[in-house]
Design an enzyme around this catalytic site. Structure first.
Site, short mmCIF file in Angstrom:
data_model
loop_
_atom_site.label_atom_id
_atom_site.label_comp_id
_atom_site.label_asym_id
_atom_site.label_seq_id
_atom_site.Cartn_x
_atom_site.Cartn_y
_atom_site.Cartn_z
N LYS A 90 26.43 34.09 30.19
CA LYS A 90 27.59 33.64 30.98
C LYS A 90 27.50 34.29 32.34
O LYS A 90 27.34 35.52 32.45
CB LYS A 90 28.89 34.08 30.26
CG LYS A 90 30.14 33.65 30.98
CD LYS A 90 30.61 32.30 30.51
CE LYS A 90 31.59 31.64 31.46
NZ LYS A 90 31.00 30.98 32.65
N GLN A 111 26.26 41.47 35.34
CA GLN A 111 27.09 40.58 34.52
C GLN A 111 27.08 41.01 33.04
O GLN A 111 28.08 40.84 32.34
CB GLN A 111 26.56 39.15 34.67
CG GLN A 111 27.53 38.08 34.26
CD GLN A 111 28.55 37.74 35.33
OE1 GLN A 111 28.21 37.62 36.50
NE2 GLN A 111 29.80 37.62 34.95
N LYS A 114 29.68 43.82 32.82
CA LYS A 114 31.01 43.28 33.15
C LYS A 114 31.55 42.47 31.98
O LYS A 114 32.67 42.65 31.54
CB LYS A 114 30.87 42.38 34.39
CG LYS A 114 32.15 41.74 34.84
CD LYS A 114 31.91 40.73 35.96
CE LYS A 114 31.02 41.30 37.04
NZ LYS A 114 31.05 40.50 38.27
N LYS A 126 22.89 34.70 35.26
CA LYS A 126 23.30 34.31 36.62
C LYS A 126 22.29 33.29 37.13
O LYS A 126 21.15 33.23 36.65
CB LYS A 126 23.29 35.54 37.54
CG LYS A 126 24.09 35.39 38.80
CD LYS A 126 25.57 35.61 38.58
CE LYS A 126 26.39 35.29 39.82
NZ LYS A 126 27.79 35.71 39.68
N GLY A 165 31.08 29.32 38.94
CA GLY A 165 30.90 29.41 40.39
C GLY A 165 30.59 30.83 40.86
O GLY A 165 30.63 31.77 40.10
N ASP A 166 30.24 30.94 42.12
CA ASP A 166 30.05 32.22 42.81
C ASP A 166 30.04 31.84 44.29
O ASP A 166 30.55 30.77 44.66
CB ASP A 166 28.73 32.89 42.37
CG ASP A 166 28.61 34.34 42.88
OD1 ASP A 166 29.23 35.22 42.28
OD2 ASP A 166 27.91 34.59 43.88
N THR A 210 39.77 36.01 39.79
CA THR A 210 39.00 37.18 40.23
C THR A 210 39.81 38.01 41.22
O THR A 210 39.90 39.24 41.11
CB THR A 210 37.64 36.76 40.82
OG1 THR A 210 37.01 35.85 39.92
CG2 THR A 210 36.74 37.95 41.04
N ASN A 241 36.89 32.49 47.73
CA ASN A 241 37.69 32.41 46.51
C ASN A 241 38.30 33.76 46.13
O ASN A 241 39.51 33.86 45.90
CB ASN A 241 36.82 31.85 45.38
CG ASN A 241 37.54 31.89 44.05
OD1 ASN A 241 37.36 32.79 43.26
ND2 ASN A 241 38.42 30.93 43.83
N SER A 377 37.20 32.68 32.63
CA SER A 377 36.22 31.66 32.23
C SER A 377 36.11 31.63 30.71
O SER A 377 35.99 30.56 30.11
CB SER A 377 34.84 31.96 32.84
OG SER A 377 34.78 31.48 34.16
P1 NDP Z 1 32.95 32.36 48.45
O1 NDP Z 1 31.72 31.61 48.81
O2 NDP Z 1 34.15 31.62 48.03
O3 NDP Z 1 33.37 33.35 49.63
C1 NDP Z 1 32.50 34.30 50.14
C2 NDP Z 1 33.16 34.90 51.37
O4 NDP Z 1 32.41 36.01 51.82
C3 NDP Z 1 33.25 33.94 52.55
O5 NDP Z 1 34.40 34.22 53.29
C4 NDP Z 1 31.98 34.27 53.32
O6 NDP Z 1 32.02 33.91 54.69
C5 NDP Z 1 31.95 35.77 53.16
N1 NDP Z 1 30.58 36.25 53.30
C6 NDP Z 1 29.49 35.88 52.59
N2 NDP Z 1 28.40 36.52 53.03
C7 NDP Z 1 28.83 37.32 54.05
C8 NDP Z 1 28.19 38.24 54.90
N3 NDP Z 1 26.88 38.46 54.82
N4 NDP Z 1 28.96 38.89 55.83
C9 NDP Z 1 30.29 38.66 55.91
N5 NDP Z 1 30.95 37.81 55.13
C10 NDP Z 1 30.23 37.14 54.21
O7 NDP Z 1 32.48 33.38 47.29
P2 NDP Z 1 33.38 34.14 46.22
O8 NDP Z 1 34.67 34.51 46.85
O9 NDP Z 1 33.37 33.38 44.98
O10 NDP Z 1 32.50 35.47 45.97
C11 NDP Z 1 32.63 36.63 46.76
C12 NDP Z 1 32.06 37.82 46.01
O11 NDP Z 1 32.74 37.99 44.75
C13 NDP Z 1 30.57 37.71 45.65
O12 NDP Z 1 30.01 38.99 45.66
C14 NDP Z 1 30.62 37.19 44.20
O13 NDP Z 1 29.44 37.49 43.49
C15 NDP Z 1 31.81 37.99 43.67
N6 NDP Z 1 32.45 37.45 42.48
C16 NDP Z 1 32.95 36.18 42.47
C17 NDP Z 1 33.59 35.70 41.34
C18 NDP Z 1 34.26 34.37 41.31
O14 NDP Z 1 34.96 34.11 40.34
N7 NDP Z 1 34.13 33.53 42.33
C19 NDP Z 1 33.67 36.51 40.11
C20 NDP Z 1 33.20 37.87 40.27
C21 NDP Z 1 32.58 38.29 41.41
P3 NDP Z 1 31.27 32.57 55.21
O15 NDP Z 1 32.08 31.46 54.62
O16 NDP Z 1 31.31 32.68 56.67
O17 NDP Z 1 29.88 32.64 54.63
#
Ligand code: NDP
Length: 445
Positions: A90, A111, A114, A126, A165-166, A210, A241, A377
């Protein structure tokens, strides 16, 4: 590190050259495990650690797709099925140009622990692609997702491997991926993927889970000192997200979120980030963060700096790996920050984590603090299996109970091993022992 742990780490580095993020994630876990292998020699005898560091299966595939001008592009797809001792693999899918095998392996490794910490029957995996969704039309996204799923569908299933998603993969992408899976297999197998829309088997509160979960976890940490989010200044990096819903929950608990960011810069709004406007800018318009500032009289955009320069009581890094380095940590400490909870996966560099912890800043590692997403999830999988659909309130309540449980597990394990308040050690040992015991019970397979 003990000799056995160091040897296991050296093997990981030798066998996985150039995969620095994977090395970092493994080191960070092994560094905590000294006391547990000392107390449990059976883990060493059964070679649990070297077995855990080697994924069960790594799949790399070609993804061809056609853009709106009929030009053909070739991307690379990945799925790493890391460990299935506790349940089906997962873990999410990440679409971002920085994706390569080392990123997927670091995320898959994290993961495992976690998912174990949630107490739910899910293994670790992943996947993703180096495809860049930015600037693509809906049709291009759809064609890419369909091509990606054409290969991935051969390796997943509700009892085998369940993606979600991620970064770069949200509700729109999950819909296209699930649609293609349904067409290819001829089955309505809802439990094959999570993060689905409510109309086709999704769970209420999964989108929020999250971000909400990270705030719930941080709230539990503060409660031990008789504190809470109420009246606190919060900085949240990212505006995707995880970040969005961390902002919403922090606001609901009475905090003022003063800054958020994306990869183009950050915005400071001392009046408090307006969640509805941010959600509209990011989820509906898919615009840059500057579009938020354009509509708020007292907000301003900063490009080229670090969001961690903005003074706060609580920092929630919710964007990406290694986004908060040692300098940023020192600035946070100087500015009086009291708590850092990782909403993203491994957003703090090891040097930053060390600096924060030794300065007495409360620190929650991502594998504990952001586990609410995968836990919800798993709740989605439960609803799919029983063909049920729960209310938002019920699901959010379950999420909160799960986060309280994870917090308890980490805090109690840290106490048990003589390091009270060390959530890094607590999370690593509590997650590890659950997986290790299952591996012992299942034999050498
Ligand atoms: P999204 O794609 O929805 O959002 C990512 C955000 O981070 C965007 O605002 C993006 O900006 C910004 N970002 C990405 N790369 C960079 C960078 N190099 N410098 C600055 N800003 C950056 O992803 P999520 O919110 O889903 O995921 C965010 C984090 O949380 C990741 O590490 C993911 O692995 C982790 N996570 C997510 C889960 C989930 O349920 N979605 C669960 C557990 C962990 P821009 O749009 O400009 O790229």
């Amino acid at each position: 590190m003990t000799q056995d742990l160091q040897a296991a780490f050296d093997t990981v580095v030798r066998r996985n050259p150039g995969e620095s993020e994977f090395h970092q994630a493994v080191y960070e876990v092994l560094e905590s495990l000294g006391p547990v292998v000392e107390r449990h020699p059976e883990y060493v005898d059964a070679s649990i650690i070297p077995r855990l560091c080697e994924p069960n299966r790594q799949i790399i595939f070609k993804v061809n797709w056609e853009d709106d001008n009929c030009r053909i592009h070739t991307n690379r797809g990945f799925r790493v099925q890391f460990n299935s001792s506790l349940g089906p693999y997962k873990g999410g899918l990440r679409f971002h140009p920085s994706v390569y095998l080392g990123i997927i392996k670091f995320l898959g490794f994290e993961q495992i622990f976690k998912n174990a910490l949630t107490g739910m029957p899910i293994g670790g995996g992943k996947g993703g692609s180096d495809f860049d969704p930015k600037g693509k039309s809906d049709n291009e996204i759809m064609r890419f997702c369909q091509s990606f799923m054409t290969e991935l569908s051969q390796h997943i299933g509700a009892d085998t491997d369940v993606p979600a998603g991620d970064i770069g993969v949200g509700g729109r992408e999950i819909g296209y991926l699930f649609g293609q899976y349904k067409k290819l297999t001829g089955r309505y197998e809802s439990g094959v993927i999570t993060g689905k829309g409510i109309l086709f088997g999704g769970s209420r509160a999964r989108t929020e889970a999250t971000g909400y979960g990270t705030v719930f976890f941080a709230e539990e940490m503060m409660k031990l000192n008789g504190q809470g989010f109420d009246g606190k200044k919060v900085v949240v990096s990212g505006s995707g997200n995880v970040a969005l819903y961390a902002v919403e929950k922090a606001n609901q608990l009475g905090a003022t979120v003063v800054a958020v960011s994306d990869s183009s810069g950050y915005v400071v709004d001392e009046d408090g980030i307006d969640f509805e406007l941010l959600q509209d800018v990011k989820e509906k318009r898919r615009a840059r963060i500057s579009a938020y500032a354009d509509e708020r009289p007292n907000a301003h955009v900063v490009t080229g700096g670090s969001i961690w320069d903005v003074p706060c009581d609580i920092a929630l890094p919710c964007a990406t790996q290694n986004e908060l380095d040692e300098n940023a940590a020192k600035t946070l400490i100087q500015n009086g920050c009291k708590l850092v909870a990782e909403g993203a996966n491994m957003p703090c560099t090891p040097q930053a984590t060390r600096a924060l912890r030794s300065a007495g800043v409360l620190f929650a590692p991502g594998k504990a603090a952001n586990a609410g997403g995968v836990a919800t999830s798993a709740l989605e999988m439960q609803q799919n299996a029983s063909r049920d659909s729960w209310s938002f309130e019920h699901t959010e309540e379950r999420l909160q109970q799960i986060m309280v449980g994870i917090h308890e597990r980490c805090a109690e394990t840290a106490d048990e091993y003589g390091h009270p308040g060390d959530y890094v050690l607590g999370a690593n040992i509590a997650g590890f022992t659950r997986v290790a015991d299952a591996m012992l019970a299942l034999g050498v397979i």
